[in-house]
Scaffold this motif. Structure first.
Motif, PDB file in Angstrom:
ATOM      1  N   VAL A 207       9.786  -7.806  11.559  1.00 34.07           N
ATOM      2  CA  VAL A 207       9.744  -7.357  10.163  1.00 34.07           C
ATOM      3  C   VAL A 207       8.790  -6.165  10.070  1.00 34.07           C
ATOM      4  O   VAL A 207       8.008  -5.911  10.967  1.00 34.07           O
ATOM      5  CB  VAL A 207       9.271  -8.482   9.213  1.00 34.07           C
ATOM      6  N   SER A 208       8.865  -5.461   8.953  1.00 35.48           N
ATOM      7  CA  SER A 208       8.076  -4.239   8.791  1.00 35.48           C
ATOM      8  C   SER A 208       7.009  -4.412   7.720  1.00 35.48           C
ATOM      9  O   SER A 208       6.918  -5.455   7.058  1.00 35.48           O
ATOM     10  CB  SER A 208       9.010  -3.080   8.414  1.00 35.48           C
ATOM     11  N   ARG A 209       6.190  -3.387   7.558  1.00 34.73           N
ATOM     12  CA  ARG A 209       5.133  -3.409   6.562  1.00 34.73           C
ATOM     13  C   ARG A 209       5.691  -3.637   5.168  1.00 34.73           C
ATOM     14  O   ARG A 209       6.744  -3.114   4.816  1.00 34.73           O
ATOM     15  CB  ARG A 209       4.367  -2.084   6.593  1.00 34.73           C
ATOM     16  N   GLY A 210       4.966  -4.412   4.385  1.00 32.60           N
ATOM     17  CA  GLY A 210       5.403  -4.724   3.031  1.00 32.60           C
ATOM     18  C   GLY A 210       6.335  -5.911   2.955  1.00 32.60           C
ATOM     19  O   GLY A 210       6.682  -6.356   1.856  1.00 32.60           O
ATOM     20  N   ALA A 211       6.760  -6.443   4.117  1.00 31.93           N
ATOM     21  CA  ALA A 211       7.609  -7.635   4.114  1.00 31.93           C
ATOM     22  C   ALA A 211       6.796  -8.841   3.672  1.00 31.93           C
ATOM     23  O   ALA A 211       5.563  -8.805   3.647  1.00 31.93           O
ATOM     24  CB  ALA A 211       8.190  -7.866   5.503  1.00 31.93           C
ATOM     25  N   ARG A 212       7.474  -9.924   3.301  1.00 32.71           N
ATOM     26  CA  ARG A 212       6.788 -11.107   2.793  1.00 32.71           C
ATOM     27  C   ARG A 212       7.061 -12.312   3.680  1.00 32.71           C
ATOM     28  O   ARG A 212       8.185 -12.538   4.139  1.00 32.71           O
ATOM     29  CB  ARG A 212       7.236 -11.412   1.368  1.00 32.71           C
ATOM     30  N   ALA A 213       6.006 -13.084   3.912  1.00 33.38           N
ATOM     31  CA  ALA A 213       6.123 -14.352   4.625  1.00 33.38           C
ATOM     32  C   ALA A 213       5.681 -15.469   3.704  1.00 33.38           C
ATOM     33  O   ALA A 213       4.825 -15.272   2.835  1.00 33.38           O
ATOM     34  CB  ALA A 213       5.252 -14.341   5.876  1.00 33.38           C
ATOM     35  N   ALA A 234       0.191  -6.956  10.559  1.00 36.39           N
ATOM     36  CA  ALA A 234       1.434  -6.188  10.443  1.00 36.39           C
ATOM     37  C   ALA A 234       1.619  -5.582   9.048  1.00 36.39           C
ATOM     38  O   ALA A 234       2.634  -4.932   8.799  1.00 36.39           O
ATOM     39  CB  ALA A 234       2.624  -7.081  10.787  1.00 36.39           C
ATOM     40  N   GLY A 235       0.665  -5.799   8.155  1.00 40.51           N
ATOM     41  CA  GLY A 235       0.775  -5.242   6.807  1.00 40.51           C
ATOM     42  C   GLY A 235       1.725  -5.990   5.912  1.00 40.51           C
ATOM     43  O   GLY A 235       2.345  -5.405   5.014  1.00 40.51           O
ATOM     44  N   MET A 236       1.829  -7.289   6.138  1.00 38.93           N
ATOM     45  CA  MET A 236       2.740  -8.105   5.350  1.00 38.93           C
ATOM     46  C   MET A 236       2.019  -8.825   4.206  1.00 38.93           C
ATOM     47  O   MET A 236       0.794  -8.914   4.180  1.00 38.93           O
ATOM     48  CB  MET A 236       3.423  -9.141   6.259  1.00 38.93           C
ATOM     49  N   GLN A 237       2.803  -9.328   3.270  1.00 40.12           N
ATOM     50  CA  GLN A 237       2.302 -10.140   2.173  1.00 40.12           C
ATOM     51  C   GLN A 237       2.532 -11.606   2.525  1.00 40.12           C
ATOM     52  O   GLN A 237       3.571 -11.955   3.076  1.00 40.12           O
ATOM     53  CB  GLN A 237       3.022  -9.786   0.873  1.00 40.12           C
ATOM     54  N   VAL A 238       1.555 -12.465   2.195  1.00 41.67           N
ATOM     55  CA  VAL A 238       1.646 -13.874   2.565  1.00 41.67           C
ATOM     56  C   VAL A 238       1.582 -14.727   1.304  1.00 41.67           C
ATOM     57  O   VAL A 238       0.626 -14.654   0.526  1.00 41.67           O
ATOM     58  CB  VAL A 238       0.504 -14.288   3.516  1.00 41.67           C
ATOM     59  N   ARG A 239       2.622 -15.526   1.110  1.00 42.28           N
ATOM     60  CA  ARG A 239       2.670 -16.476   0.001  1.00 42.28           C
ATOM     61  C   ARG A 239       2.466 -17.878   0.577  1.00 42.28           C
ATOM     62  O   ARG A 239       3.172 -18.285   1.492  1.00 42.28           O
ATOM     63  CB  ARG A 239       4.024 -16.391  -0.712  1.00 42.28           C
ATOM     64  N   PHE A 240       1.501 -18.609   0.047  1.00 43.77           N
ATOM     65  CA  PHE A 240       1.172 -19.931   0.563  1.00 43.77           C
ATOM     66  C   PHE A 240       1.834 -21.031  -0.271  1.00 43.77           C
ATOM     67  O   PHE A 240       1.964 -20.912  -1.491  1.00 43.77           O
ATOM     68  CB  PHE A 240      -0.345 -20.164   0.551  1.00 43.77           C
ATOM     69  N   GLN A 241       2.210 -22.107   0.403  1.00 46.49           N
ATOM     70  CA  GLN A 241       2.702 -23.306  -0.261  1.00 46.49           C
ATOM     71  C   GLN A 241       1.869 -24.477   0.224  1.00 46.49           C
ATOM     72  O   GLN A 241       1.825 -24.767   1.429  1.00 46.49           O
ATOM     73  CB  GLN A 241       4.189 -23.541   0.036  1.00 46.49           C
ATOM     74  N   LYS A 252      12.737 -20.157  -2.554  1.00 53.06           N
ATOM     75  CA  LYS A 252      13.657 -19.413  -3.423  1.00 53.06           C
ATOM     76  C   LYS A 252      12.900 -18.428  -4.299  1.00 53.06           C
ATOM     77  O   LYS A 252      13.362 -17.299  -4.539  1.00 53.06           O
ATOM     78  CB  LYS A 252      14.438 -20.404  -4.290  1.00 53.06           C
ATOM     79  N   GLU A 253      11.726 -18.829  -4.794  1.00 54.06           N
ATOM     80  CA  GLU A 253      10.921 -17.947  -5.636  1.00 54.06           C
ATOM     81  C   GLU A 253      10.306 -16.799  -4.836  1.00 54.06           C
ATOM     82  O   GLU A 253      10.326 -15.647  -5.255  1.00 54.06           O
ATOM     83  CB  GLU A 253       9.792 -18.749  -6.303  1.00 54.06           C
ATOM     84  N   ALA A 254       9.754 -17.145  -3.658  1.00 52.73           N
ATOM     85  CA  ALA A 254       9.045 -16.136  -2.863  1.00 52.73           C
ATOM     86  C   ALA A 254       9.998 -15.153  -2.188  1.00 52.73           C
ATOM     87  O   ALA A 254       9.629 -14.013  -1.933  1.00 52.73           O
ATOM     88  CB  ALA A 254       8.182 -16.818  -1.809  1.00 52.73           C
ATOM     89  N   ARG A 255      11.209 -15.618  -1.870  1.00 48.12           N
ATOM     90  CA  ARG A 255      12.202 -14.798  -1.172  1.00 48.12           C
ATOM     91  C   ARG A 255      11.596 -14.135   0.060  1.00 48.12           C
ATOM     92  O   ARG A 255      11.574 -12.919   0.204  1.00 48.12           O
ATOM     93  CB  ARG A 255      12.792 -13.747  -2.117  1.00 48.12           C
ATOM     94  N   PRO A 256      11.080 -14.940   1.000  1.00 46.15           N
ATOM     95  CA  PRO A 256      10.395 -14.380   2.172  1.00 46.15           C
ATOM     96  C   PRO A 256      11.366 -13.722   3.141  1.00 46.15           C
ATOM     97  O   PRO A 256      12.538 -14.086   3.230  1.00 46.15           O
ATOM     98  CB  PRO A 256       9.747 -15.613   2.804  1.00 46.15           C
TER      99      PRO A 256
END
Length: 277
Positions: A207-213, A234-241, A252-256
């Motif tokens: 994945v590239s920069r700005g992608a979400r995990a 890697a310059g990614m965004q991280v959403r925690f659960q 579904k909300e985060a659309r990683p």
């Protein structure tokens, strides 16, 4: 800039590709995100607060929580003052909490919620050196982690010196095993032990920069924790659960663009889809 200590990763992201949503998680049912700059600033405020409590380089700070932004902030704060993080599985018994806290000689413990606070207080009665207990959720009768923010601001120059003194061979964390074959055993890992995996994996991340995990495997396990650093590198965004409940809805909300899992979790998601269908 060079990346030689684990906390350099966030600074590298800020310098090279700052993210508006560096890390985020639900707080009282609402999404709370931190930009890269806010993530670092909050971690350094917390670092100053820990210094105000008297935490010195080499001291142990424990953390029992599911995956959430506060977990990553505490981790950053501890690393930046040369202290050693002691992650604890939230599902462990109060007896195991007490053993790990005593064995590691932890002086501070952060827990996520009222349920874990009750377990921590039971353990605290058996631990000689645990002086401070904080919660991430607002819990009546408990000290909230944000109470540390704003303390020790006059020691900023000392924080700068502490960060500069940390070497990549210094101990970063002690991760305890689950204890299924006896008492939990502590695994000692340096900054470089973990960072070498991050750097070796960076060019393999598809994945590239700005992608979400989205991160839901336990951060107290080295696998997901290394991946947290890798995502930030890697310059990614991280959403925690924090829990596995409603994981499908959170995905579904985060659309990683990417997440890590184990087969049983994927089977459970698949079974849920079939049941609703």
């Amino acid at each position: 800039m060079s990346v030689s200590r684990l906390f350099d990763i966030a600074d590298f992201q800020l310098a090279e590709f700052p993210q508006p949503d560096c890390v985020g998680s639900l707080v009282e049912g609402k999404l709370r995100v931190y930009s890269t700059k806010e993530f670092i600033d909050t971690a350094e405020q917390l670092a100053l607060g820990l210094m105000h409590l008297g935490i010195m380089p080499g001291d142990k700070v424990a953390l029992a929580s599911g995956n959430r932004a506060e977990w990553a902030i505490v981790d950053q704060a501890v690393l930046r003052i040369g202290a050693i993080g002691i992650p604890i599985y939230p599902t462990m018994s109060a007896e195991d909490y007490a053993y790990i806290l005593e064995h590691s000689e932890s002086k501070v413990l952060f827990v996520s919620n009222a349920e874990l606070l009750a377990k921590a207080r039971t353990a605290q009665n058996k631990v000689s050196g645990l002086a401070h207990l904080f919660t991430f959720d607002l819990v009546n009768g408990a000290t909230h982690w944000k109470d540390l923010l704003g303390q020790g601001t006059e020691r900023h120059h000392e924080l700068v010196a502490r960060k500069a003194a940390v070497k990549n061979t210094d101990l970063a964390t002690i991760i305890y095993t689950s204890g299924t074959t006896g008492k939990p055993k502590g695994v000692m890992l340096s900054h470089n032990n973990i960072l070498s995996n991050v750097e070796s994996s960076a060019h393999r991340l598809p994945v590239s920069r700005g992608a979400r995990a989205i991160s839901f495997l336990p951060l107290c396990h080295i696998y997901e924790r290394m991946l947290l650093y890798l995502y930030q590198r890697a310059g990614m965004q991280v959403r925690f659960q924090e829990t596995l409940e409603e994981l499908g809805a959170r995905i579904k909300e985060a659309r990683p663009d990417v997440f890590t899992a184990v087969p049983r979790l994927l089977e459970k998601i698949y079974d849920t889809i079939l049941t609703k269908g």
